[in-house]
Scaffold this motif. Sequence first.
Motif, short mmCIF file in Angstrom:
data_model
loop_
_atom_site.label_atom_id
_atom_site.label_comp_id
_atom_site.label_asym_id
_atom_site.label_seq_id
_atom_site.Cartn_x
_atom_site.Cartn_y
_atom_site.Cartn_z
N THR A 1 0.63 -1.32 -0.13
CA THR A 1 0.10 0.13 -0.08
C THR A 1 0.91 1.29 -0.01
O THR A 1 0.25 2.46 0.01
N ASP A 2 2.13 1.25 0.22
CA ASP A 2 2.91 2.28 0.31
C ASP A 2 4.11 2.35 -0.79
O ASP A 2 5.05 1.75 -0.58
N ALA A 3 4.14 3.19 -1.77
CA ALA A 3 4.89 2.99 -2.83
C ALA A 3 6.25 3.51 -2.57
O ALA A 3 7.15 2.84 -2.95
N VAL A 4 6.15 4.55 -1.67
CA VAL A 4 7.60 5.01 -1.21
C VAL A 4 8.40 4.25 -0.34
O VAL A 4 9.42 3.77 -0.56
N PHE A 5 7.58 3.41 0.62
CA PHE A 5 8.38 2.40 1.39
C PHE A 5 8.68 1.32 0.38
O PHE A 5 9.70 0.74 0.75
N THR B 1 12.41 -1.36 -0.66
CA THR B 1 12.49 -2.90 -0.25
C THR B 1 13.30 -3.84 -1.45
O THR B 1 13.51 -3.19 -2.28
N ILE B 2 13.51 -5.01 -1.17
CA ILE B 2 14.11 -5.75 -2.16
C ILE B 2 13.28 -5.85 -3.43
O ILE B 2 13.78 -6.30 -4.37
N TYR B 3 11.79 -5.57 -3.34
CA TYR B 3 11.25 -5.65 -4.50
C TYR B 3 11.23 -4.52 -5.41
O TYR B 3 10.85 -4.47 -6.80
N GLY B 4 11.57 -3.02 -4.82
CA GLY B 4 11.72 -2.02 -5.52
C GLY B 4 10.46 -1.44 -5.81
O GLY B 4 10.34 -0.18 -6.53
N GLU B 5 9.09 -2.04 -5.59
CA GLU B 5 7.95 -1.36 -5.68
C GLU B 5 6.95 -2.32 -5.19
O GLU B 5 7.33 -3.20 -4.38
N ARG B 6 5.71 -1.96 -5.06
CA ARG B 6 4.37 -2.43 -4.31
C ARG B 6 4.36 -3.94 -5.06
O ARG B 6 4.45 -3.83 -6.24
N ILE B 7 4.11 -4.96 -4.26
CA ILE B 7 3.41 -6.19 -4.68
C ILE B 7 2.40 -6.59 -4.36
O ILE B 7 1.73 -6.04 -3.37
#
Length: 147
Positions: free
Chosen positions: A42-46, A50-56
Amino acid sequence: MPPLYFEDVEVGFRFETPQRTVTEADLVAFAGVSGDFNSLHTDAVFAAGTIYGERIAHGALVLSFATGLRQRVGLFDGTLMGLLEIRRWRFIAPVRIGDTIRVVSEVTELLPTSKSDRGVMVQRLEVVNQDDAVVNEGEFVLMIRRR
């Protein structure tokens, strides 16, 4: 095609579902329904950090998509009596907004029951993305109507 009954299927029977693209609206709606507002979803900046680089997508959302995509095929409309168990479900790779997924299913076991109107069918499922990478996999144990 009419719906398939227990007797109509053999071990090794395979089918593939239509595909669907995962949207931001899917993540937002699922967060609202499930109450899972984890920042990975839910948080694009957070999520960018992360290791994913974007929301999943939520893992449970992808599993839900698998059940829905399978129903769209219509093979067991009126003959599926229930989902009994989900076995060894694995979340292998993240599903991102914009990914397009489909399900590949194969019957691995057919087990008669003591009741003449039903049998148990085990299907191995793979959720596959647009790059043909398996992102989720596991088994569904289903109760199927007999003739």
